[in-house]
Design an enzyme around this catalytic site. Structure first.
Site, PDB file in Angstrom:
ATOM      1  N   GLU A  87      54.551  33.512  56.046  1.00  0.00           N
ATOM      2  CA  GLU A  87      53.779  32.301  55.752  1.00  0.00           C
ATOM      3  C   GLU A  87      53.954  31.204  56.811  1.00  0.00           C
ATOM      4  O   GLU A  87      53.724  30.030  56.516  1.00  0.00           O
ATOM      5  CB  GLU A  87      54.173  31.743  54.384  1.00  0.00           C
ATOM      6  CG  GLU A  87      53.740  32.628  53.231  1.00  0.00           C
ATOM      7  CD  GLU A  87      53.723  31.861  51.926  1.00  0.00           C
ATOM      8  OE1 GLU A  87      52.639  31.572  51.426  1.00  0.00           O
ATOM      9  OE2 GLU A  87      54.825  31.555  51.425  1.00  0.00           O
ATOM     10  N   HIS A 106      57.888  24.270  53.054  1.00  0.00           N
ATOM     11  CA  HIS A 106      57.136  24.967  52.013  1.00  0.00           C
ATOM     12  C   HIS A 106      58.135  25.456  50.962  1.00  0.00           C
ATOM     13  O   HIS A 106      59.127  26.099  51.293  1.00  0.00           O
ATOM     14  CB  HIS A 106      56.366  26.146  52.609  1.00  0.00           C
ATOM     15  CG  HIS A 106      55.800  27.069  51.577  1.00  0.00           C
ATOM     16  ND1 HIS A 106      54.954  26.626  50.583  1.00  0.00           N
ATOM     17  CD2 HIS A 106      55.980  28.394  51.356  1.00  0.00           C
ATOM     18  CE1 HIS A 106      54.629  27.657  49.816  1.00  0.00           C
ATOM     19  NE2 HIS A 106      55.238  28.727  50.263  1.00  0.00           N
ATOM     20  N   HIS A 108      58.819  26.827  46.665  1.00  0.00           N
ATOM     21  CA  HIS A 108      58.306  27.420  45.424  1.00  0.00           C
ATOM     22  C   HIS A 108      58.966  26.747  44.213  1.00  0.00           C
ATOM     23  O   HIS A 108      59.141  27.379  43.178  1.00  0.00           O
ATOM     24  CB  HIS A 108      58.601  28.922  45.385  1.00  0.00           C
ATOM     25  CG  HIS A 108      58.004  29.703  46.511  1.00  0.00           C
ATOM     26  ND1 HIS A 108      58.417  30.978  46.847  1.00  0.00           N
ATOM     27  CD2 HIS A 108      57.003  29.395  47.383  1.00  0.00           C
ATOM     28  CE1 HIS A 108      57.711  31.415  47.877  1.00  0.00           C
ATOM     29  NE2 HIS A 108      56.854  30.481  48.228  1.00  0.00           N
ATOM     30  N   HIS A 188      51.881  28.752  43.112  1.00  0.00           N
ATOM     31  CA  HIS A 188      52.684  29.130  44.275  1.00  0.00           C
ATOM     32  C   HIS A 188      53.798  28.115  44.547  1.00  0.00           C
ATOM     33  O   HIS A 188      54.963  28.464  44.532  1.00  0.00           O
ATOM     34  CB  HIS A 188      51.733  29.264  45.474  1.00  0.00           C
ATOM     35  CG  HIS A 188      52.354  29.801  46.719  1.00  0.00           C
ATOM     36  ND1 HIS A 188      51.623  30.361  47.737  1.00  0.00           N
ATOM     37  CD2 HIS A 188      53.638  29.849  47.143  1.00  0.00           C
ATOM     38  CE1 HIS A 188      52.426  30.747  48.709  1.00  0.00           C
ATOM     39  NE2 HIS A 188      53.656  30.442  48.370  1.00  0.00           N
TER      40      HIS A 188
END
Ligand SMILES: [Zn+2]
Length: 277
Positions: A87, A106, A108, A188
């Protein structure tokens, strides 16, 4: 392994050290687990960025775990680099779209994901999260699938990454200035941008705290008043107003060193984390 040599390069060595500490802090605060990642724009080459190789953030320990990539296409500068995260186009495309953004995370975070699927607007519930403002966009990768795309929710190509990056801007405008610090990702997690590693780590930690506070406020109100008792035109929760989000954002940036230094001490006191940079 990182391509640039840090020998006698104080700025690059400090970037490596902060990067590794940032990953450890994010794990210690449960913003990252085995998944999720931090990136930083290269301090000397703005067309490159640095991420770790394909390992859990808590286990990143030295510059040998770091890889340089091109912002243009998220490909490694050294073709013989170890495997990277699938990603990383999240990071390359945000850094490409916004030249003043230097660091991206990023996550989760399980506290934040409910706001990506429930339709409940995610917004600043307390002063440490003023950077969220009064509206946080939700990116839905499902709207960007084309025939042949694998529907695994991952931002695994530059097309998905560019679509996500555009959510940080103002709708209908091509400004180089991001309008949002955080974008939620349906089913996500979230992505957060900032001008430095320290700033983006602060934003990630307080985004997660804001989710916990907002959820508790919603549950507390529903438990007391019943789910049908809503104030006219809203949830009944008193969020920060637009004006009220601006002052705390300045305060958080000016005082960022205070939590950062505490968090550095916290991760140094744990046996799990090594930082040899
Ligand atoms: Zn992800």
């Amino acid at each position: 392994m990182a391509t640039s040599s840090p020998a006698n390069d104080v700025l690059l060595q400090q970037t490596y050290r902060d990067f590794i500490s940032g990953c450890h802090i994010l794990h210690y605060h449960r913003v990252l687990d085995a998944y999720g990642h931090l990136s930083v724009r290269h301090p000397h080459y703005p067309d490159r960025f640095i991420m770790s190789r394909y390992i859990a953030p808590a286990t990143i320990a030295s510059e040998r775990d770091l890889v340089e990539y091109y912002v243009e296409n998220a490909e490694p500068v050294d073709p013989n680099s170890p495997k990277g995260y699938s990603e990383r186009c999240i990071h390359s495309e945000v850094l490409k779209r916004f030249p003043d953004v230097n660091a991206v995370i990023h996550s989760h975070s399980e506290a934040v994901v409910p706001y990506s699927i429930s339709g409940v607007p995610f917004q600043a519930a307390f002063h440490m999260a003023g950077f969220l403002g009064v509206q946080t966009p939700v990116f839905d990768v499902g709207k960007h699938y084309e025939p042949g795309d694998k529907k695994d929710m991952l931002i695994s190509n530059t097309r998905f990454g560019a679509a996500l990056a555009s959510c940080f801007g103002t709708e209908g405008q091509e400004s180089n200035e991001p309008a949002h610090a955080v974008v939620l990702m349906r089913g996500h997690g979230f992505t957060v941008q900032g001008p430095s590693i320290m700033d983006v780590v602060l934003r990630a930690v307080y985004t997660q705290q804001n989710a916990g506070i907002q959820t508790t406020a919603l549950l507390t109100r529903a438990a007391h008043f019943g789910p049908g008792q809503q104030a006219s035109g809203g949830s009944g929760i008193v969020y920060l107003s637009e004006e009220e989000t601006e002052g705390p954002t300045d305060m958080a940036r000016r005082s960022a060193n205070r939590p950062w230094r505490l968090w550095l001490r916290e991760v140094k006191a744990q046996g799990l984390y090594d930082n040899m940079a």
